[in-house]
Design a protein around this motif. Structure first.
Motif, short mmCIF file in Angstrom:
data_model
loop_
_atom_site.label_atom_id
_atom_site.label_comp_id
_atom_site.label_asym_id
_atom_site.label_seq_id
_atom_site.Cartn_x
_atom_site.Cartn_y
_atom_site.Cartn_z
N GLN A 160 5.04 8.90 -4.19
CA GLN A 160 5.37 9.08 -2.77
C GLN A 160 4.11 9.13 -1.91
O GLN A 160 4.05 8.54 -0.84
N HIS A 161 3.10 9.85 -2.42
CA HIS A 161 1.82 9.90 -1.70
C HIS A 161 1.23 8.49 -1.59
O HIS A 161 0.71 8.11 -0.54
N TRP A 162 1.29 7.74 -2.69
CA TRP A 162 0.74 6.38 -2.69
C TRP A 162 1.40 5.55 -1.60
O TRP A 162 0.72 4.85 -0.85
N GLN A 163 2.71 5.60 -1.50
CA GLN A 163 3.41 4.83 -0.48
C GLN A 163 2.98 5.27 0.93
O GLN A 163 2.77 4.42 1.81
N HIS A 164 2.84 6.57 1.12
CA HIS A 164 2.41 7.08 2.43
C HIS A 164 1.02 6.57 2.79
O HIS A 164 0.80 6.05 3.89
N TRP A 165 0.06 6.74 1.88
CA TRP A 165 -1.33 6.37 2.18
C TRP A 165 -1.48 4.86 2.25
O TRP A 165 -2.27 4.35 3.06
N ARG A 166 -0.72 4.13 1.46
CA ARG A 166 -0.75 2.67 1.54
C ARG A 166 -0.28 2.22 2.92
O ARG A 166 -0.91 1.38 3.56
N SER A 167 0.82 2.80 3.39
CA SER A 167 1.33 2.46 4.72
C SER A 167 0.31 2.82 5.79
O SER A 167 0.13 2.07 6.76
N ARG A 168 -0.36 3.93 5.60
CA ARG A 168 -1.35 4.37 6.59
C ARG A 168 -2.50 3.38 6.71
O ARG A 168 -2.93 3.03 7.80
N VAL A 169 -3.04 2.91 5.57
CA VAL A 169 -4.16 1.97 5.65
C VAL A 169 -3.68 0.59 6.11
O VAL A 169 -4.41 -0.10 6.82
N GLU A 170 -2.48 0.21 5.73
CA GLU A 170 -1.97 -1.08 6.18
C GLU A 170 -1.70 -1.07 7.68
O GLU A 170 -1.78 -2.11 8.34
N ALA A 171 -1.40 0.11 8.24
CA ALA A 171 -1.22 0.23 9.69
C ALA A 171 -2.54 -0.01 10.44
O ALA A 171 -2.52 -0.30 11.64
N GLN A 172 -3.66 0.09 9.72
CA GLN A 172 -4.97 -0.21 10.32
C GLN A 172 -5.23 -1.72 10.36
O GLN A 172 -6.27 -2.15 10.86
N GLY A 173 -4.30 -2.50 9.79
CA GLY A 173 -4.48 -3.94 9.73
C GLY A 173 -5.17 -4.41 8.47
O GLY A 173 -5.69 -5.52 8.41
N TRP A 174 -5.16 -3.55 7.44
CA TRP A 174 -5.81 -3.88 6.17
C TRP A 174 -4.77 -4.22 5.12
O TRP A 174 -3.79 -3.49 4.94
N LEU A 175 -4.99 -5.29 4.40
CA LEU A 175 -4.14 -5.68 3.28
C LEU A 175 -4.73 -5.02 2.03
O LEU A 175 -5.86 -5.33 1.64
N LEU A 176 -3.96 -4.13 1.40
CA LEU A 176 -4.46 -3.40 0.23
C LEU A 176 -4.35 -4.24 -1.03
O LEU A 176 -3.28 -4.75 -1.35
N ILE A 177 -5.46 -4.36 -1.73
CA ILE A 177 -5.52 -5.01 -3.04
C ILE A 177 -5.98 -3.94 -4.01
O ILE A 177 -7.11 -3.45 -3.91
N ASP A 178 -5.14 -3.58 -4.97
CA ASP A 178 -5.48 -2.52 -5.93
C ASP A 178 -5.85 -3.18 -7.26
O ASP A 178 -5.01 -3.76 -7.92
N ARG A 179 -7.11 -3.07 -7.64
CA ARG A 179 -7.60 -3.63 -8.90
C ARG A 179 -8.06 -2.54 -9.87
O ARG A 179 -8.83 -2.80 -10.77
#
Length: 180
Positions: A160-179
């Motif tokens: 749940q935290h991951w989804q929250h923080w992922r949404s937060r950074v994507e709201a900055q206009g960043w596409l998250l790539i997790d490697r």
């Protein structure tokens, strides 16, 4: 859309990590210290966030059943945009996936209220104080602790935290790539 990449660093990243350390922590560790931690992959986990260059880094140690969060730093230009939460979440998730880490602990400057609030959002509780722990400037460290890191409930909370923080950074206009 800029790409925000989470990944484990390589030896080529050391100069940039040391520069980030200088900006964020005033030289907490040397180049040699980070190199030693990078080589000690059995007990140390380093994760970096990059946006064209390294903008954040988290380091944790696995000690028996404990995960010790050693440092979490984000370049001042990128603070308050979700990167620290994302890095912290990923370090905790990776420890949870191992299954052998039962609790997590960390120290934080007594004056760093933003970090304290972040840790509390992840279920950390204040359990003690180390007087005069930090230098430049001298300051007490607060000790935070989180139990039950390896339970299924914690795995669900971290997702749940991951989804929250992922949404937060994507709201900055960043596409998250997790490697990681």
């Amino acid at each position: 859309m800029a790409q925000l990449e989470l990944r484990r660093p390589t030896i080529k990243d050391l100069d940039n990590i040391v520069q980030l350390d200088q900006v964020c922590l005033g030289g907490f560790w040397s180049h040699q210290s980070y190199a030693r931690e990078l080589e000690n992959s059995q007990h140390t986990l380093l994760v970096v966030a990059t946006l064209g260059g390294i903008c954040g880094c988290g380091v944790s140690w696995g000690i028996a059943e404990e995960l010790h969060l050693v440092l979490l730093m984000v370049h001042p230009q990128y603070r308050r945009q979700g990167l620290a939460g994302l890095l912290l979440c990923r370090l905790l998730q990776l420890a949870h996936q191992r299954g052998d880490r039962q609790w997590a602990t960390l120290e934080v400057r007594a004056s760093n209220e933003a970090a304290q609030q972040l840790y509390q959002r992840f279920g950390f509780e204040l359990v003690g104080r180390r007087p005069h722990y930090y230098e430049n400037p001298e300051e007490d460290a607060l000790i935070f602790w989180r139990n039950h890191l390896n339970t299924p409930q914690t795995g669900q909370e971290l997702q749940q935290h991951w989804q929250h923080w992922r949404s937060r950074v994507e709201a900055q206009g960043w596409l998250l790539i997790d490697r990681t």
